[in-house]
Design an enzyme around this catalytic site. Structure first.
Site, PDB file in Angstrom:
ATOM      1  N   HIS A  17      58.458  93.470  32.543  1.00  0.00           N
ATOM      2  CA  HIS A  17      58.740  94.275  33.734  1.00  0.00           C
ATOM      3  C   HIS A  17      59.231  95.667  33.338  1.00  0.00           C
ATOM      4  O   HIS A  17      58.870  96.661  33.980  1.00  0.00           O
ATOM      5  CB  HIS A  17      59.771  93.571  34.623  1.00  0.00           C
ATOM      6  CG  HIS A  17      59.191  92.440  35.417  1.00  0.00           C
ATOM      7  ND1 HIS A  17      59.047  92.496  36.780  1.00  0.00           N
ATOM      8  CD2 HIS A  17      58.702  91.241  35.040  1.00  0.00           C
ATOM      9  CE1 HIS A  17      58.493  91.372  37.211  1.00  0.00           C
ATOM     10  NE2 HIS A  17      58.286  90.592  36.161  1.00  0.00           N
ATOM     11  N   ASP A 115      61.971  97.503  40.868  1.00  0.00           N
ATOM     12  CA  ASP A 115      61.078  96.374  40.610  1.00  0.00           C
ATOM     13  C   ASP A 115      61.292  95.314  41.694  1.00  0.00           C
ATOM     14  O   ASP A 115      62.368  95.219  42.290  1.00  0.00           O
ATOM     15  CB  ASP A 115      61.414  95.792  39.231  1.00  0.00           C
ATOM     16  CG  ASP A 115      60.550  94.608  38.851  1.00  0.00           C
ATOM     17  OD1 ASP A 115      59.465  94.827  38.306  1.00  0.00           O
ATOM     18  OD2 ASP A 115      60.972  93.463  39.102  1.00  0.00           O
ATOM     19  N   ASN A 363      49.909  92.135  33.097  1.00  0.00           N
ATOM     20  CA  ASN A 363      49.788  93.159  32.049  1.00  0.00           C
ATOM     21  C   ASN A 363      48.636  92.826  31.107  1.00  0.00           C
ATOM     22  O   ASN A 363      47.794  93.670  30.790  1.00  0.00           O
ATOM     23  CB  ASN A 363      51.090  93.278  31.246  1.00  0.00           C
ATOM     24  CG  ASN A 363      52.191  93.975  32.010  1.00  0.00           C
ATOM     25  OD1 ASN A 363      51.941  94.675  32.988  1.00  0.00           O
ATOM     26  ND2 ASN A 363      53.424  93.784  31.580  1.00  0.00           N
ATOM     27  N   SER A 364      48.589  91.575  30.648  1.00  0.00           N
ATOM     28  CA  SER A 364      47.524  91.155  29.732  1.00  0.00           C
ATOM     29  C   SER A 364      46.162  91.215  30.410  1.00  0.00           C
ATOM     30  O   SER A 364      45.162  91.586  29.786  1.00  0.00           O
ATOM     31  CB  SER A 364      47.789  89.735  29.218  1.00  0.00           C
ATOM     32  OG  SER A 364      48.902  89.702  28.351  1.00  0.00           O
ATOM     33  N   GLU A 367      45.052  94.811  30.474  1.00  0.00           N
ATOM     34  CA  GLU A 367      44.696  95.255  29.122  1.00  0.00           C
ATOM     35  C   GLU A 367      43.335  94.711  28.709  1.00  0.00           C
ATOM     36  O   GLU A 367      42.544  95.413  28.061  1.00  0.00           O
ATOM     37  CB  GLU A 367      45.792  94.821  28.137  1.00  0.00           C
ATOM     38  CG  GLU A 367      47.074  95.625  28.283  1.00  0.00           C
ATOM     39  CD  GLU A 367      48.289  94.969  27.654  1.00  0.00           C
ATOM     40  OE1 GLU A 367      49.411  95.442  27.911  1.00  0.00           O
ATOM     41  OE2 GLU A 367      48.126  93.969  26.916  1.00  0.00           O
ATOM     42  N   GLU A 383      53.261  83.881  38.602  1.00  0.00           N
ATOM     43  CA  GLU A 383      52.085  83.947  39.474  1.00  0.00           C
ATOM     44  C   GLU A 383      50.790  83.757  38.681  1.00  0.00           C
ATOM     45  O   GLU A 383      49.697  84.056  39.159  1.00  0.00           O
ATOM     46  CB  GLU A 383      52.064  85.289  40.224  1.00  0.00           C
ATOM     47  CG  GLU A 383      51.402  86.458  39.529  1.00  0.00           C
ATOM     48  CD  GLU A 383      52.114  87.011  38.298  1.00  0.00           C
ATOM     49  OE1 GLU A 383      51.683  88.066  37.811  1.00  0.00           O
ATOM     50  OE2 GLU A 383      53.088  86.389  37.827  1.00  0.00           O
ATOM     51  N   GLN A 384      50.891  83.227  37.461  1.00  0.00           N
ATOM     52  CA  GLN A 384      49.742  83.201  36.562  1.00  0.00           C
ATOM     53  C   GLN A 384      48.614  82.280  37.042  1.00  0.00           C
ATOM     54  O   GLN A 384      47.434  82.578  36.816  1.00  0.00           O
ATOM     55  CB  GLN A 384      50.208  82.829  35.152  1.00  0.00           C
ATOM     56  CG  GLN A 384      51.080  83.905  34.530  1.00  0.00           C
ATOM     57  CD  GLN A 384      51.903  83.415  33.350  1.00  0.00           C
ATOM     58  OE1 GLN A 384      51.676  82.323  32.827  1.00  0.00           O
ATOM     59  NE2 GLN A 384      52.886  84.207  32.938  1.00  0.00           N
TER      60      GLN A 384
END
Length: 465
Positions: A17, A115, A363-364, A367, A383-384
Site C-alpha cells: 500500500h 488509503d 500491483n503484480s 506489472e 481481494e485476490q
C-alpha cells in the site's frame, strides 16, 4: 505570490500500500507544474521496514515524509493483521492532528488523500475544511464491490458465500460469494465490521482515485461514472506501479540467470510482498515445477498456515530449508530458487519471462499487464480471488489451477497448467491478449491518454481550490 497548494497523503501500514500511494504522489507532483507540494504522514505498526525507509529516501524535494510514532500490538494478540493495520491508523489520529496543525501554520493545505484502510484519518480533513479523497490501490471491480457492499449488506441476510447465484456488481463480471474479498467471508467477525465501515466511508469522500484504466476495466469504470448509484466522483488514474526499488537482494543473480534463458521460456513464481503457502502446498508446488520440465524462477518464503503472514513482518527463517529434500540439486539446470525477494519489475520486463504464477495482487497484476506477461492465477487472501475471476473469466488472460478436495493444488495440476501456458496455443492466445492490455496501458499514460488527463484535471482542481 500565492503559496503552492499542499496536500497530505496518509497510507496504511504495509509495504504494497505504501509503494502504490508513493508512486501516485510522485506522478501527481510531476503533472502539477511545481504548484503542488505533498506531505506523507505514515502510520506504522511496530517499526518501519528498511525497504520502506529506502523508498522514501528517493523522493523528490516536493514530497516530504514522516513516520508517525509506532503503534504496537502484543505478540499474544489475536487481532487479524488486516484489523491491526486499520487500528494503527485510528490510534495515529492524534499524531495526524498534531502534524496538520503544524503544517497549516505555514502551508496552504487544500486536501487529504488517504488509503482505503487509512480512511479513518479523513475525519482530520473535515476538521480543517480540506477536501477528502480515498486512494484505492486495487481494481475498479473491487472498488465497485466496495461501493455496492453497504446495499448488499442490507439486502442479503445470509453469508455471501452461501448464495446459490453469483453477485451482480454493476459493470463487472458476475462473481460467486466464495470469491468475494476475504474480509466479507464471515459477516459475524471483526474483519467484516471494519471492512463494511471502510466501504461506507467511501461514500462520504469528495472522490476516489482508483489505480486502474479503461483499457483493462472498461465495464467497471463506466459503471462507476453512471448517475443513479449515488457514488462519489471516481478518477481512474492507473496503471500506477513501481519502476524498481534499487534493492540488490538476489537482483543481479536473477537477472544474470535470465540472460542465459530462451525468450518466453521462464515461469516466474512469486506470491507478492506478503503471501505464504502451507508446508503441504509448498511441497506440491515444488513437485509441479519439477514435473513440468519448464524453466522457472521461484521466490520462496517460509511456509505458514496463514496466507498473509509475511504482509507486515519479514521472516527470519531460511525459506530454502523448507523445500523438499534434494529439490534444489535436482532442478539446478531447470530453475533458480531465491529466498524471499526478487526484482519483480525487472524480471517481468525481461524477454526470457514467458509466464507469471501469481497471487493476483493488483500491483503484480498491473506489472504483468504492462509487460505483456501471461498469468497463472493463484489467489491467497484479500481481494485476490476477485481479481482471479476477472483475469480468468473476464479478461481471459490467466489460467487457474484446480484445487483437490483437500484444498490443495496438486503437483500434477501445477505441471499441467504451467505446460499449457508456456507451450500450448492457449498460452499464446493469452499472450496476445496481454499484449493488447500492455498497449492500452501505455496509451492511458501518454500525454493525451485517459489516465494522464484525469490526473492533470485532478491536480488542476486541487491547485485552484
Amino acid at each position: 505570490m500565492e503559496k503552492p497548494a499542499h496536500i497530505v497523503i496518509v497510507p496504511s501500514p504495509g509495504f504494497s500500500h505504501l509503494i502504490s500511494i508513493i508512486e501516485f504522489s510522485k506522478r501527481l507532483i510531476h503533472h502539477s507544474n511545481g504548484l503542488l507540494q505533498v506531505t506523507c504522514l505514515i502510520p506504522t505498526l511496530d517499526s518501519p521496514s528498511e525497504t520502506s525507509k529506502a523508498i522514501l529516501q528517493t523522493l523528490p524535494s516536493t514530497i516530504h515524509s514522516t513516520f508517525l510514532p509506532s503503534i504496537h500490538f502484543t505478540k499474544e494478540t489475536q487481532t487479524p493483521i488486516a484489523v491491526q493495520v486499520q487500528l494503527a491508523v485510528t490510534r495515529s489520529i492524534p499524531f495526524i492532528r498534531e502534524a496538520l496543525k503544524a503544517l497549516s501554520s505555514g502551508s496552504r493545505l487544500v486536501a487529504m488523500v488517504a488509503d482505503l484502510f487509512a480512511s479513518d484519518a479523513l475525519v482530520c480533513a473535515k476538521e480543517h475544511n480540506l477536501l477528502s479523497f480515498v486512494y484505492f490501490p486495487s481494481s475498479a471491480m473491487t472498488l465497485s464491490f466496495c461501493l455496492y457492499l453497504p446495499k448488499l449488506d442490507q439486502e442479503v441476510p445470509s453469508e455471501f458465500r452461501d448464495l446459490s447465484e453469483p453477485v451482480e456488481i454493476p459493470g463487472c463480471v458476475p462473481i460467486y460469494g466464495k470469491d468475494l474479498p476475504k474480509p466479507v467471508q464471515d459477516r459475524t467477525g471483526q474483519m467484516y465490521e471494519f471492512f463494511l465501515k471502510r466501504c461506507e466511508q467511501l461514500h462520504e469522500a469528495d472522490g476516489v482515485l482508483v489505480n486502474s484504466f479503461k483499457g483493462i476495466e472498461e465495464g467497471p469504470i463506466r459503471a462507476l461514472a453512471e448517475e443513479g448509484y449515488g457514488y462519489p466522483n471516481v478518477y481512474p488514474i492507473g496503471p500506477i506501479m513501481q519502476t524498481g526499488l534499487g534493492d540488490v537482494r538476489n537482483g543481479s543473480e536473477c537477472l544474470r540467470w535470465l540472460e542465459n534463458q530462451v525468450p518466453n521460456s521462464v515461469v516466474y513464481v512469486s506470491f507478492g510482498s506478503g503471501g505464504t503457502l502451507s508446508q503441504d502446498q509448498l511441497n506440491e508446488l515444488a513437485l509441479g515445477l519439477e514435473l513440468s520440465g519448464q524453466k522457472f524462477l521461484w521466490v520462496v518464503r517460509a511456509p505458514s498456515e496463514s496466507a498473509n503472514s509475511a504482509y507486515l513482518n519479514s521472516q527470519s527463517d531460511d525459506p530454502l530449508r523448507f523445500l523438499p529434500d534434494g529439490f534444489i540439486e535436482r532442478t539446478k539446470e531447470q530453475g533458480l530458487v531465491v529466498p524471499s525477494w526478487a526484482p519483480q519489475v525487472q524480471v517481468l520486463g525481461h524477454e526470457a519471462t514467458g509466464g507469471f504464477l501469481t497471487h493476483c495482487g493488483w500491483n503484480s497484476t498491473l506489472e504483468s499487464a504492462m509487460n505483456g506477461v501471461p498469468l497463472i492465477a493463484w489467489p491467497l487472501f484479500a481481494e485476490q480471488r476477485m481479481n482471479a475471476v476477472m483475469l480468468n473469466d473476464g479478461l481471459k488472460v490467466a489460467l487457474r489451477p484446480k484445487a483437490n478436495e483437500n484444498g490443495l493444488v496438486g503437483g500434477e495440476e501445477v505441471a499441467k497448467v504451467i505446460t499449457r501456458l508456456i507451450e500450448g496455443e492457449e498460452g499464446r492466445e493469452i499472450g496476445r491478449r496481454m499484449q493488447n492490455l500492455k498497449n492500452a496501458g501505455a496509451e492511458a499514460l501518454q500525454v493525451e491518454g485517459s489516465s494522464t488527463k484525469t490526473l492533470i484535471q485532478f491536480a488542476v482542481n486541487l491547485i485552484g481550490n
